[in-house]
Design an enzyme around this catalytic site. Sequence first.
Site, mmCIF file in Angstrom:
data_model
loop_
_atom_site.group_PDB
_atom_site.id
_atom_site.type_symbol
_atom_site.label_atom_id
_atom_site.label_comp_id
_atom_site.label_asym_id
_atom_site.label_seq_id
_atom_site.Cartn_x
_atom_site.Cartn_y
_atom_site.Cartn_z
ATOM 1 N N ASP A 195 0.842 -1.185 0.000
ATOM 2 C CA ASP A 195 0.000 0.000 0.000
ATOM 3 C C ASP A 195 0.884 1.244 0.000
ATOM 4 O O ASP A 195 1.738 1.409 0.872
ATOM 5 C CB ASP A 195 -0.911 0.004 1.225
ATOM 6 C CG ASP A 195 -2.063 0.989 1.078
ATOM 7 O OD1 ASP A 195 -2.526 1.191 -0.061
ATOM 8 O OD2 ASP A 195 -2.509 1.539 2.099
ATOM 9 N N HIS B 122 -4.567 13.770 0.751
ATOM 10 C CA HIS B 122 -4.805 12.948 1.941
ATOM 11 C C HIS B 122 -3.619 13.053 2.906
ATOM 12 O O HIS B 122 -3.810 13.202 4.116
ATOM 13 C CB HIS B 122 -5.020 11.493 1.534
ATOM 14 C CG HIS B 122 -5.104 10.541 2.684
ATOM 15 N ND1 HIS B 122 -6.175 10.485 3.550
ATOM 16 C CD2 HIS B 122 -4.229 9.590 3.124
ATOM 17 C CE1 HIS B 122 -5.973 9.551 4.460
ATOM 18 N NE2 HIS B 122 -4.791 8.995 4.230
ATOM 19 N N ARG C 24 0.381 17.403 12.811
ATOM 20 C CA ARG C 24 1.526 18.326 12.711
ATOM 21 C C ARG C 24 1.063 19.561 11.936
ATOM 22 O O ARG C 24 1.374 19.718 10.741
ATOM 23 C CB ARG C 24 2.697 17.657 11.981
ATOM 24 C CG ARG C 24 3.224 16.396 12.650
ATOM 25 C CD ARG C 24 4.349 15.763 11.828
ATOM 26 N NE ARG C 24 3.900 15.397 10.488
ATOM 27 C CZ ARG C 24 3.265 14.259 10.193
ATOM 28 N NH1 ARG C 24 3.016 13.377 11.153
ATOM 29 N NH2 ARG C 24 2.881 13.980 8.956
ATOM 30 N N GLU D 201 -10.872 3.800 3.194
ATOM 31 C CA GLU D 201 -9.901 4.562 2.416
ATOM 32 C C GLU D 201 -10.179 4.328 0.934
ATOM 33 O O GLU D 201 -10.216 3.183 0.473
ATOM 34 C CB GLU D 201 -8.466 4.176 2.771
ATOM 35 C CG GLU D 201 -8.079 4.599 4.185
ATOM 36 C CD GLU D 201 -6.577 4.543 4.425
ATOM 37 O OE1 GLU D 201 -5.886 3.805 3.701
ATOM 38 O OE2 GLU D 201 -6.107 5.244 5.344
ATOM 39 N N GLU E 244 -9.172 4.130 -2.659
ATOM 40 C CA GLU E 244 -7.927 3.917 -3.381
ATOM 41 C C GLU E 244 -8.173 3.216 -4.711
ATOM 42 O O GLU E 244 -9.217 2.596 -4.926
ATOM 43 C CB GLU E 244 -6.964 3.043 -2.560
ATOM 44 C CG GLU E 244 -6.687 3.537 -1.149
ATOM 45 C CD GLU E 244 -5.541 2.774 -0.477
ATOM 46 O OE1 GLU E 244 -4.700 2.203 -1.213
ATOM 47 O OE2 GLU E 244 -5.503 2.755 0.763
ATOM 48 N N ASP F 136 -8.904 0.123 1.661
ATOM 49 C CA ASP F 136 -7.982 -0.380 2.677
ATOM 50 C C ASP F 136 -8.470 0.094 4.048
ATOM 51 O O ASP F 136 -8.023 1.111 4.574
ATOM 52 C CB ASP F 136 -6.562 0.127 2.399
ATOM 53 C CG ASP F 136 -5.515 -0.678 3.129
ATOM 54 O OD1 ASP F 136 -5.653 -1.909 3.192
ATOM 55 O OD2 ASP F 136 -4.547 -0.087 3.645
ATOM 56 N N ARG G 276 -8.467 3.488 13.033
ATOM 57 C CA ARG G 276 -7.608 4.635 13.334
ATOM 58 C C ARG G 276 -7.101 4.630 14.772
ATOM 59 O O ARG G 276 -5.966 5.043 15.038
ATOM 60 C CB ARG G 276 -8.376 5.939 13.069
ATOM 61 C CG ARG G 276 -8.907 6.104 11.660
ATOM 62 C CD ARG G 276 -7.806 6.239 10.642
ATOM 63 N NE ARG G 276 -8.355 6.497 9.304
ATOM 64 C CZ ARG G 276 -7.640 6.524 8.202
ATOM 65 N NH1 ARG G 276 -6.332 6.328 8.259
ATOM 66 N NH2 ARG G 276 -8.208 6.751 7.028
ATOM 67 N N GLN H 270 -4.426 1.878 15.028
ATOM 68 C CA GLN H 270 -3.252 2.302 14.274
ATOM 69 C C GLN H 270 -2.499 3.415 15.006
ATOM 70 O O GLN H 270 -1.259 3.426 15.046
ATOM 71 C CB GLN H 270 -3.676 2.780 12.887
ATOM 72 C CG GLN H 270 -2.517 3.171 11.980
ATOM 73 C CD GLN H 270 -3.000 3.610 10.604
ATOM 74 O OE1 GLN H 270 -4.183 3.510 10.295
ATOM 75 N NE2 GLN H 270 -2.090 4.093 9.791
ATOM 76 N N LYS I 58 -4.545 -2.199 10.169
ATOM 77 C CA LYS I 58 -4.771 -2.259 8.727
ATOM 78 C C LYS I 58 -4.929 -3.689 8.204
ATOM 79 O O LYS I 58 -5.469 -3.886 7.115
ATOM 80 C CB LYS I 58 -3.593 -1.616 7.980
ATOM 81 C CG LYS I 58 -3.337 -0.173 8.334
ATOM 82 C CD LYS I 58 -4.360 0.757 7.734
ATOM 83 C CE LYS I 58 -4.126 0.982 6.279
ATOM 84 N NZ LYS I 58 -5.032 1.992 5.695
ATOM 85 N N THR J 129 -9.069 -5.827 3.580
ATOM 86 C CA THR J 129 -8.988 -4.928 2.430
ATOM 87 C C THR J 129 -10.000 -5.442 1.420
ATOM 88 O O THR J 129 -10.043 -6.639 1.145
ATOM 89 C CB THR J 129 -7.583 -4.921 1.809
ATOM 90 O OG1 THR J 129 -6.626 -4.489 2.789
ATOM 91 C CG2 THR J 129 -7.516 -3.994 0.603
ATOM 92 N N THR K 84 -4.909 6.631 -0.156
ATOM 93 C CA THR K 84 -6.168 7.355 -0.255
ATOM 94 C C THR K 84 -6.063 8.523 -1.224
ATOM 95 O O THR K 84 -5.168 9.361 -1.103
ATOM 96 C CB THR K 84 -6.588 7.861 1.136
ATOM 97 O OG1 THR K 84 -6.583 6.758 2.049
ATOM 98 C CG2 THR K 84 -7.976 8.473 1.107
ATOM 99 N N GLU L 243 -10.617 12.512 7.397
ATOM 100 C CA GLU L 243 -10.555 13.850 6.815
ATOM 101 C C GLU L 243 -11.917 14.520 6.799
ATOM 102 O O GLU L 243 -12.067 15.690 7.163
ATOM 103 C CB GLU L 243 -10.023 13.760 5.389
ATOM 104 C CG GLU L 243 -8.634 13.178 5.261
ATOM 105 C CD GLU L 243 -8.364 12.765 3.828
ATOM 106 O OE1 GLU L 243 -7.938 13.636 3.039
ATOM 107 O OE2 GLU L 243 -8.592 11.586 3.501
#
Length: 436
Positions: free
Chosen positions: A135, A142, A151, A207, A209, A241, A245, A248, A261, A265, A368, A382
């Site tokens: 992946d 994203h 951040r 996600e 993808e 995928d 959260r 993770q 994860k 999938t 993503t 998001e």
Amino acid sequence: MPVLDATHDAALRSFVPGADGHPDFPIQNLPLGIVSPADGAPRAGIAIGERVLDLPGLLAAGLLAGEAARAAEAAAGPGLNRLLALGAGPRRALRARVSELLREGSPDRAAVEALLHEAASCRVHLPAAIGDYTDFFVGIHHAENTGRQFRPDNPLLPNYKHLPIGYHGRASSIRPSGTPVRRPSGQTRPPGTEAPLFGPSRRLDYELELGVWIGPGNALGEPVAVGAAQDQVAGFCLLNDWSARDIQGWEYQPLGPFLGKSFATTISPWIVTPEALAPFRIPQAPRPAGDPEPLPYLLDAADQAAGALDLVLEVLLLTPGLKAAGLPAHPVSRSNARHMYWTVAQMVAHHTSGGCNLQPGDLLGTGTLSGPEAGAYGSLLETTNGGREPVRLASGEERRFLEDGDEVVLKARGLREGFAPIGFGECRAVIVGGAG
């Protein structure tokens, strides 16, 4: 690079009822897959409208010859790995011949009609045995959106614009569209707590993808040059995928995604070939001023000129409340595959640059593919700003993350004036409760 030919002619018509103008599978598409017809064993098929053309049946009926027959022979059995290994030549020949057989006015119509199965009566399978799954993280919007949550002043890490970032995922838990996804359990550390807890994920997410199917592959220790990397691509699918959260977020440092994860999938079951997508090739978007130029091993003029894809991508959410009220699925987002900072060829070139050997049937995920604005985000992380701004539904329900009974549907379509639109079929799955 795939080129335009007679199979892309928008004026082509098929004798198969409902194929002309079909939202996903008109005669200009002809994707490959593995299905089990009613009371039948898994076999290779080609989607056309609401039917599936029996590929072994075509071969047995003597309707294929030369390279097209070679491709069909390689497709014998419960997976398409040997066909993918042949590369573009036989695959292109098969596509051209099947296009002839399915056209209005085909002299072989009667023989072909006998080999069409109702898609609704077929069970879909993974189209190939997936040896390895990688992946990537090439959707820059994203990456910026999620990075900004953690951040705010420096959302992208220093390496992002220098190489296609990726991680090795879990191939064994990949399932075709329609397979329920069981909510995973794992360790989490909720805000304000010092010790971790074990239990079901409360921040389950999707996600949006694209999946990339690998064709011939390369020998161990022999990198694939970026200019030759498109020859390694056998086709595309939609890929979800799923991400826990909260699991993770606690586990990923220092080695990256693991249980958050690996539980599931979901992919759409049809391999949309590079040939079918030729009309939707576009130049790679220019890099913003100040961004570094890729190192030479990642840069090819032809790839930059036509290595991106113009595909509309959609996410829809169908909840128990919407179903009970007889309401349609809620459109959560609409994005485009053009929002990839790195091309597929660059992904393949980088993946093999250290000597890694890709094999027929390996699967790559793009990461993503969010757009730059609200309404085009490819994950709930998001869309809801980390759960702080819930999605409000016509049923009166709200969603910050996925709940049991929720069904996520991904769609993709190629749209270009002068060409027939084609799609990927749905990539959908419902969340069911887990243990623990």
